[in-house]
Structures are given as structure tokens and as C-alpha cells.
Design an enzyme around this catalytic site. Structure first.
Site, PDB file in Angstrom:
ATOM      1  N   PRO A  87      39.425  35.702  34.853  1.00 31.07           N
ATOM      2  CA  PRO A  87      40.767  35.325  35.333  1.00 31.07           C
ATOM      3  C   PRO A  87      41.809  35.388  34.221  1.00 31.07           C
ATOM      4  O   PRO A  87      43.006  35.334  34.493  1.00 31.07           O
ATOM      5  CB  PRO A  87      40.583  33.888  35.837  1.00 31.07           C
ATOM      6  CG  PRO A  87      39.349  33.394  35.176  1.00 31.07           C
ATOM      7  CD  PRO A  87      38.482  34.576  34.895  1.00 31.07           C
ATOM      8  N   GLU A 114      30.605  29.457  33.976  1.00 30.71           N
ATOM      9  CA  GLU A 114      31.828  29.307  33.173  1.00 30.71           C
ATOM     10  C   GLU A 114      32.300  30.640  32.585  1.00 30.71           C
ATOM     11  O   GLU A 114      33.331  30.697  31.934  1.00 30.71           O
ATOM     12  CB  GLU A 114      31.593  28.317  32.026  1.00 30.71           C
ATOM     13  CG  GLU A 114      31.653  26.856  32.432  1.00 30.71           C
ATOM     14  CD  GLU A 114      32.967  26.471  33.093  1.00 30.71           C
ATOM     15  OE1 GLU A 114      34.027  26.865  32.583  1.00 30.71           O
ATOM     16  OE2 GLU A 114      32.916  25.794  34.130  1.00 30.71           O
ATOM     17  N   ARG A 152      38.758  55.238  45.386  1.00 34.59           N
ATOM     18  CA  ARG A 152      39.763  55.746  46.317  1.00 34.59           C
ATOM     19  C   ARG A 152      40.582  56.880  45.691  1.00 34.59           C
ATOM     20  O   ARG A 152      41.159  57.699  46.390  1.00 34.59           O
ATOM     21  CB  ARG A 152      40.715  54.586  46.630  1.00 34.59           C
ATOM     22  CG  ARG A 152      41.128  54.522  48.039  1.00 34.59           C
ATOM     23  CD  ARG A 152      41.831  53.251  48.388  1.00 34.59           C
ATOM     24  NE  ARG A 152      42.221  53.354  49.782  1.00 34.59           N
ATOM     25  CZ  ARG A 152      43.246  54.047  50.215  1.00 34.59           C
ATOM     26  NH1 ARG A 152      44.026  54.632  49.370  1.00 34.59           N
ATOM     27  NH2 ARG A 152      43.504  54.143  51.493  1.00 34.59           N
ATOM     28  N   ASP A 167      50.134  55.929  49.915  1.00 36.26           N
ATOM     29  CA  ASP A 167      49.758  54.521  49.807  1.00 36.26           C
ATOM     30  C   ASP A 167      50.834  53.704  49.114  1.00 36.26           C
ATOM     31  O   ASP A 167      51.597  54.230  48.306  1.00 36.26           O
ATOM     32  CB  ASP A 167      48.501  54.384  48.934  1.00 36.26           C
ATOM     33  CG  ASP A 167      47.233  54.504  49.758  1.00 36.26           C
ATOM     34  OD1 ASP A 167      47.324  54.451  50.980  1.00 36.26           O
ATOM     35  OD2 ASP A 167      46.167  54.639  49.137  1.00 36.26           O
TER      36      ASP A 167
HETATM   37  N1  SAH Z   1      36.098  29.280  32.813  1.00 39.44           N
HETATM   38  C1  SAH Z   1      36.704  30.508  33.168  1.00 39.44           C
HETATM   39  C2  SAH Z   1      36.476  30.876  34.632  1.00 39.44           C
HETATM   40  C3  SAH Z   1      35.085  31.288  34.886  1.00 39.44           C
HETATM   41  S1  SAH Z   1      34.887  31.790  36.530  1.00 39.44           S
HETATM   42  C4  SAH Z   1      38.208  30.437  32.948  1.00 39.44           C
HETATM   43  O1  SAH Z   1      38.804  29.462  33.345  1.00 39.44           O
HETATM   44  O2  SAH Z   1      38.792  31.386  32.419  1.00 39.44           O
HETATM   45  C5  SAH Z   1      33.379  32.685  36.434  1.00 39.44           C
HETATM   46  C6  SAH Z   1      33.478  34.186  36.407  1.00 39.44           C
HETATM   47  O3  SAH Z   1      34.073  34.636  37.614  1.00 39.44           O
HETATM   48  C7  SAH Z   1      34.299  34.781  35.294  1.00 39.44           C
HETATM   49  O4  SAH Z   1      33.528  34.929  34.128  1.00 39.44           O
HETATM   50  C8  SAH Z   1      34.691  36.110  35.878  1.00 39.44           C
HETATM   51  O5  SAH Z   1      33.671  37.061  35.710  1.00 39.44           O
HETATM   52  C9  SAH Z   1      34.817  35.817  37.367  1.00 39.44           C
HETATM   53  N2  SAH Z   1      36.207  35.561  37.760  1.00 39.44           N
HETATM   54  C10 SAH Z   1      36.733  34.379  38.106  1.00 39.44           C
HETATM   55  N3  SAH Z   1      38.022  34.509  38.448  1.00 39.44           N
HETATM   56  C11 SAH Z   1      38.326  35.798  38.330  1.00 39.44           C
HETATM   57  C12 SAH Z   1      39.515  36.566  38.539  1.00 39.44           C
HETATM   58  N4  SAH Z   1      40.646  36.022  38.931  1.00 39.44           N
HETATM   59  N5  SAH Z   1      39.446  37.881  38.311  1.00 39.44           N
HETATM   60  C13 SAH Z   1      38.314  38.471  37.895  1.00 39.44           C
HETATM   61  N6  SAH Z   1      37.163  37.812  37.676  1.00 39.44           N
HETATM   62  C14 SAH Z   1      37.166  36.478  37.900  1.00 39.44           C
END
Ligand code: SAH
Length: 395
Positions: A87, A114, A152, A167
Site C-alpha cells: 500500500p 504485515e 490487456r 479505453d
Molecule cells: N503493514 C503494511 C500493510 C501490510 S498489508 C502497511 O501498512 O504498509 C499485507 C500485504 O498486502 C502487503 O505486504 C501487500 O503485499 C498487500 N497489500 C495491502 N494493501 C495493498 C495495496 N493497497 N496495494 C497493493 N498491495 C497491497
């Protein structure tokens, strides 16, 4: 293209690749995919892939199995562009999708719990990618989204390639709405233009709807969009020739302007000069009829208004307009005005600085700025190239 996904939940991805349009592309040999289970690289009697975070907190994927999985894949498949899902990554956008679609081998690593040990990310991940500002339980959904949007772009994966070009975001505009049978559903008819069988009419309707949607939902994307196909009236470029001496006839400027305007789809180029001899030369330049000549900007404006049945929006491209002249406007505002009011556009370029013509402009563009934020020393033809690209260039 080859896509590898490294994950602790391979079933998720295997089902996706087996059932999706991406999977059909794989069956047809347009791309290949491999889903790698991190557990196959687990160590010790317990086949451990995750552990508690130092300092407290939840579990996270350990660096060792991630590295072993990645190195094994690269040894077999060659070097990859390694994407970490997070994220905190750069938010996936169509530009990024198009760039990733050029890679031979994409390797996507899915985090879980995590996330993953930061040292693995530091050492192996080329780019962290996020789907948006929210937190998912794992990177698998992100891996599917990346694989889907990238494939795509591979010719043949989506049935009709022209559909991909229309698109949302492909040309900077949102897509138009779509309808299928029945032609009347719950008393709601399909727009009649779409049933007309007239391709010109259908295209015009689609473009107009794309404009309407983009203006009402995401006007900011227009800043980067080439608007010519979406304008209902034409665009014109006018060159103002000030100097009357024979020796200073700006042949280079005329020649370059002609080429530039044509490259961006503009066929009407006007030359404006109060001097008859310059007008005659301009009229003969580059083969008769290449330039339409006028004695003043207001005559040029009138000619366009007559031709288009709408007075054009006249936009000056000067760097140093006096404060008494037309108000400055940003490109996005000018694009929005043109599309909303369905106006023709007249871009006015004059080589000199004290030209009175720009007092007749509706707007003048903000000066072009170099990397240091100061107005740059741009030749008129440079300015024309940059501004044409901003209005009409395709990414
Ligand atoms: N502790 C981290 C969140 C971990 S969520 C933080 O706050 O930054 C667990 C996993 O889900 C991440 O390692 C990632 O691979 C995936 N993930 C979670 N949210 C995501 C998002 N918005 N985009 C892409 N991958 C995501």
C-alpha cells in the site's frame, strides 16, 4: 511476455489464470505465466515462511524463502523486473501499466500479514506498486490486477484492439458509455445514433459522450490529453509576420510550422501580416495554398468564424505579453473551455515581442518555463512544438 507471481497462496492465482481472459491469452500462447509457491522454498523442519516482526506486531514473510524463490525463477527464466505489492508503493496508473507491458519478464511478489522483510525489498524489488490508498490482507489481488491490466495491452489478448485504444485513459479521455441488446430495456432506449449504422455518426456520438464524461467526472485528466479528435470544430495555427524587409522573411519558421502543425493533425495554417509583400511570399510558400494569408488577426478570426459558424477561441502563445493584453490561462482551462463550448481554436504565434495582435486574443498561455522555473529562451518554433504537443499530442 512472461509473468511470474511469487505468493504464499498459489491457488488464488492459479484459479485466476485458469479462468480469466488473461488465461485465454496464455492458452493462445500470447503470454506465459508461472505461479510460484513460497512454501516450496521454506526452510527447516517446520517449513516456515513467516515470523514475528522484531519490536512487536504481526507476522511477516521472511527474506530467505522470498530470495530463494526469486533467484530460482530468475535462474530459470532470466532477469525480471521485480514488483513488490504494497500500500506504500506508487499507485498503479495506465501510464505505468503501459510501461510494464514493454517488459519481457515481470515478477510480482505478494506480501502477506504485515508485509515482507524490508531487507528483501531493498535488495531485490525494483518498484513497489499499490492499488490505492487502502490496505488489503495480501498482495494477491494486486498481482492479479497488475497481470490483468498489463496483459490487456498485449495485442490479441482482448478481442478487438481498437477497443483497447478507446479505453479510458488510453488517450487521456474517459471511455464513452456502452449498450447491448435489447434496444429498449425497462423503457430506456439505446441512444439512436448507435442504431443508425452510420459510422461517422456513431464515432461523433462516442467522442461527444467521452468529452461529457471526462468534463463532469475527471476534468483534470484533460491536462495531459490530446484533444483534437474530441473537438467538434477545427483547430488553426496563425503565424504573425511583423517585419517587412525581404531579407528577414522567416522561411525556416514557416517551413517548421507547416511540418509541426501537420504532425499534430492541423491542416489550416494562417499567416497574418499588414505588409502586402510578406503576404504574397507567404501565400506562395511551400506550394500555393499551404498558408492562408490575412492582413490582420481580426480578418483571420472572421474567416474562421464564417467557416466554422462559431467564433474561435483565440489563444496567444507569446512569452512576454504586456499586462494590458489577454488574460493568462492554463492549458487545462483552455482545453475545458474549448470542449465545453464546442469552439474552434486559433493559436497565434508571433515572432516578435511588441506585437499589438495579442491584444485581440481571448487568452494568452502562461510562459513556458524551464526546469529552473524561469521563462526559457525558446525560439518561436520551439514554442509552437511544445504547445502543439500539449494540446494535441498523444502519449
Ligand atoms: N503493514 C503494511 C500493510 C501490510 S498489508 C502497511 O501498512 O504498509 C499485507 C500485504 O498486502 C502487503 O505486504 C501487500 O503485499 C498487500 N497489500 C495491502 N494493501 C495493498 C495495496 N493497497 N496495494 C497493493 N498491495 C497491497
Amino acid at each position: 511476455m512472461h509473468i511470474t507471481v511469487i505468493t504464499a497462496f498459489p491457488d488464488f492465482l492459479n484459479t485466476f489464470f485458469a479462468t480469466s481472459i488473461v488465461g485465454k491469452g496464455v492458452e493462445r500462447g500470447l503470454l506465459s505465466v508461472e505461479v510460484v509457491d513460497i512454501r516450496n522454498y521454506a526452510r527447516g523442519a517446520y517449513r516456515q515462511i513467516d515470523d514475528y516482526a522484531f519490536g512487536g506486531g504481526g507476522m511477516l514473510l521472511m527474506a530467505d524463502p522470498l530470495r530463494d524463490a526469486l533467484e530460482d525463477v530468475q535462474a530459470r527464466r532470466g532477469k525480471a523486473c521485480v514488483l513488490g505489492t504494497s500500500p506504500q508503493g506508487a499507485v498503479l496508473q495506465q501510464d505505468m501499466v503501459e510501461t510494464l507491458a514493454e517488459k519481457e519478464h515481470l515478477l510480482i511478489v505478494c506480501g502477506h500479514y504485515e508485509g515482507m522483510d524490508e531487507r528483501f525489498v531493498q535488495k531485490y524489488v525494483d518498484m513497489e506498486v499499490s492499488l490505492g490508498d487502502y490496505v488489503l490482507t495480501g498482495g494477491e489481488l494486486a498481482a492479479m490486477v497488475i497481470a490483468d491490466s498489463v496483459s490487456r495491452r498485449i495485442p490479441g489478448v482482448v478481442g478487438k484492439e481498437s477497443a483497447v485504444e478507446e479505453d479510458s485513459f488510453a488517450k487521456g479521455f474517459l471511455d464513452h458509455p456502452h449498450y447491448t441488446r435489447p434496444a429498449i430495456w425497462e423503457d430506456m432506449p439505446v441512444p439512436e445514433e448507435l442504431l443508425s449504422g452510420d459510422h461517422g455518426k456513431i464515432l461523433a456520438w462516442r467522442r461527444q459522450e467521452a468529452v461529457r464524461r471526462t468534463l463532469s467526472r475527471r476534468p483534470e485528466v484533460l491536462g495531459r490529453a490530446g484533444i483534437l479528435p474530441y473537438m467538434s470544430k477545427e483547430a488553426y495555427v496563425a503565424l504573425v509576420l511583423e517585419d517587412s524587409t525581404e531579407a528577414s522573411f522567416p522561411a525556416n519558421l514557416l517551413e517548421r510550422s507547416l511540418k509541426l502543425a501537420h504532425a499534430y493533425g492541423i491542416t489550416r495554417i494562417c499567416c497574418i501580416s499588414p505588409h502586402r509583400n510578406l503576404r504574397t511570399r507567404a501565400g506562395d510558400f511551400g506550394g500555393s495554398g499551404s498558408f492562408k494569408v490575412f492582413g490582420s488577426l481580426s480578418r483571420c478570426r472572421e474567416w474562421i468564424a464564417h467557416r466554422e459558424k462559431r467564433s474561435p477561441l483565440v489563444v496567444g502563445m507569446e512569452e512576454n505579453t504586456p499586462s494590458s493584453s489577454a488574460p493568462r490561462a492554463h492549458l487545462l482551462e483552455i482545453k475545458r473551455t474549448l470542449l465545453e463550448r464546442q469552439l474552434p481554436l486559433l493559436l497565434v504565434l508571433s515572432g516578435g515581442t511588441s506585437e499589438p495582435q495579442h491584444q485581440q486574443c481571448d487568452y494568452s498561455l502562461f510562459p513556458l518555463r524551464g526546469g529552473d522555473g524561469k521563462p526559457g529562451d525558446f525560439a518561436p518554433e520551439d514554442r509552437l512544438a511544445i504547445i502543439l504537443d500539449r494540446f494535441f499530442g498523444c502519449r
